[in-house]
Design an enzyme around this catalytic site. Sequence first.
Site, PDB file in Angstrom:
ATOM      1  N   ASP A  45       0.819  -1.218   0.000  1.00  0.00           N
ATOM      2  CA  ASP A  45       0.000   0.000   0.000  1.00  0.00           C
ATOM      3  C   ASP A  45       0.852   1.267   0.000  1.00  0.00           C
ATOM      4  O   ASP A  45       2.076   1.211   0.161  1.00  0.00           O
ATOM      5  CB  ASP A  45      -0.953  -0.007   1.203  1.00  0.00           C
ATOM      6  CG  ASP A  45      -0.244  -0.328   2.519  1.00  0.00           C
ATOM      7  OD1 ASP A  45       0.989  -0.384   2.539  1.00  0.00           O
ATOM      8  OD2 ASP A  45      -0.934  -0.514   3.544  1.00  0.00           O
ATOM      9  N   ASP A  53      -7.520  -2.014  14.093  1.00  0.00           N
ATOM     10  CA  ASP A  53      -8.912  -2.307  13.713  1.00  0.00           C
ATOM     11  C   ASP A  53      -9.003  -3.556  12.838  1.00  0.00           C
ATOM     12  O   ASP A  53     -10.037  -3.833  12.246  1.00  0.00           O
ATOM     13  CB  ASP A  53      -9.540  -1.095  13.005  1.00  0.00           C
ATOM     14  CG  ASP A  53      -8.805  -0.734  11.699  1.00  0.00           C
ATOM     15  OD1 ASP A  53      -7.815  -1.417  11.368  1.00  0.00           O
ATOM     16  OD2 ASP A  53      -9.235   0.223  11.030  1.00  0.00           O
ATOM     17  N   HIS A  55      -7.125  -4.102  10.099  1.00  0.00           N
ATOM     18  CA  HIS A  55      -6.819  -3.939   8.663  1.00  0.00           C
ATOM     19  C   HIS A  55      -5.519  -4.650   8.294  1.00  0.00           C
ATOM     20  O   HIS A  55      -4.604  -4.766   9.098  1.00  0.00           O
ATOM     21  CB  HIS A  55      -6.827  -2.461   8.239  1.00  0.00           C
ATOM     22  CG  HIS A  55      -5.729  -1.602   8.750  1.00  0.00           C
ATOM     23  ND1 HIS A  55      -5.945  -0.407   9.389  1.00  0.00           N
ATOM     24  CD2 HIS A  55      -4.381  -1.729   8.689  1.00  0.00           C
ATOM     25  CE1 HIS A  55      -4.789   0.152   9.692  1.00  0.00           C
ATOM     26  NE2 HIS A  55      -3.828  -0.631   9.291  1.00  0.00           N
ATOM     27  N   GLU A  79      -9.632  -1.491   5.238  1.00  0.00           N
ATOM     28  CA  GLU A  79     -10.307  -1.132   6.481  1.00  0.00           C
ATOM     29  C   GLU A  79     -11.592  -1.954   6.664  1.00  0.00           C
ATOM     30  O   GLU A  79     -12.131  -2.501   5.704  1.00  0.00           O
ATOM     31  CB  GLU A  79     -10.668   0.358   6.449  1.00  0.00           C
ATOM     32  CG  GLU A  79      -9.472   1.302   6.376  1.00  0.00           C
ATOM     33  CD  GLU A  79      -8.762   1.479   7.719  1.00  0.00           C
ATOM     34  OE1 GLU A  79      -8.776   0.554   8.554  1.00  0.00           O
ATOM     35  OE2 GLU A  79      -8.168   2.557   7.923  1.00  0.00           O
TER      36      GLU A  79
HETATM   37  C1  GLP Z   1      -0.364   0.598   8.634  1.00  0.00           C
HETATM   38  C2  GLP Z   1      -0.088  -0.252   7.384  1.00  0.00           C
HETATM   39  C3  GLP Z   1      -0.326  -1.714   7.636  1.00  0.00           C
HETATM   40  C4  GLP Z   1       0.282  -2.117   8.955  1.00  0.00           C
HETATM   41  C5  GLP Z   1      -0.423  -1.405  10.082  1.00  0.00           C
HETATM   42  C6  GLP Z   1       0.118  -1.732  11.454  1.00  0.00           C
HETATM   43  O1  GLP Z   1      -1.548   1.301   8.627  1.00  0.00           O
HETATM   44  N1  GLP Z   1      -0.837   0.164   6.238  1.00  0.00           N
HETATM   45  O2  GLP Z   1       0.217  -2.474   6.563  1.00  0.00           O
HETATM   46  O3  GLP Z   1       0.168  -3.500   9.144  1.00  0.00           O
HETATM   47  O4  GLP Z   1      -0.354  -0.008   9.888  1.00  0.00           O
HETATM   48  O5  GLP Z   1       1.231  -0.968  11.756  1.00  0.00           O
HETATM   49  P1  GLP Z   1       2.196  -1.251  12.964  1.00  0.00           P
HETATM   50  O6  GLP Z   1       2.971  -2.457  12.578  1.00  0.00           O
HETATM   51  O7  GLP Z   1       3.054  -0.031  13.040  1.00  0.00           O
HETATM   52  O8  GLP Z   1       1.344  -1.459  14.156  1.00  0.00           O
END
Ligand code: GLP
Length: 236
Positions: free
Chosen positions: A67, A136, A138, A143
Amino acid sequence: MKFITTKTYEEMSNKAADIIAAQIIVKPNCVLGLATGSSPVGTYKRLIEDNKNGKIDFSTVTSVNLDEYVGLDVSNDQSYRYFMNDNLFNHVNIDKSKTFVPNGCAEDLKAEGENYDNMIKALGGIDLQLLGIGLDGHIGFNEPDAYFTGPTHEVVLDESTIKANARFFASEDEVPKTAITMGMMSIMQAKKIVLVANGAAKKEIVEKSFFGPIDPQVPASILQLHPDVTVIYSEN
Ligand code: GLP
């Protein structure tokens, strides 16, 4: 599904890196699906070490990222392209022209999404997809919603995601409101999936995702339908 619990972030990262390293060793020209966020940083560190020690070779690896924020280009240190260069690509012998991140600055994001999925198809699909998970539920930036979305598409980020990701920006206002993300199709068509999650704050969503019903309001729960998923959860 394999569910592995570890005591430390380092242990979690080493286990994920072991699987990715094995993938590169058995298929040197593999396609890796890569993720951003704080969860995979330790995994990337270990892979950098492995590369420096001559244990793994990235020279024939292709990567496709999940992404990107809409409107942030590579010069922005919060863009996911910048993150990947900084946390992995600049430190290993990967051919940068074979590293792909959706273009969040494309004029036509719908066309960008279609091209991205076609490119993944043309590469023969993803051999191993690394994932994190949002608070959440995702994965990528898929989402919670009434339905799962298949293709790479533009998304409006949830308030909770904007708040969670604000820690990386100067202020919450600077977090982009939209992003482009691989949808469930390319993720679920990956041959293998490894998901890393750590910390007490993620415990509840990890349980919901992997031990609860499959529900588009909990996007990661779709992974229960995949035949080869390893979830590595670290308590700390
Ligand atoms: C972001 C990314 C995700 C990731 C998530 C969790 O929003 N788009 O791919 O898995 O956050 O992030 P973290 O690993 O910093 O908790």
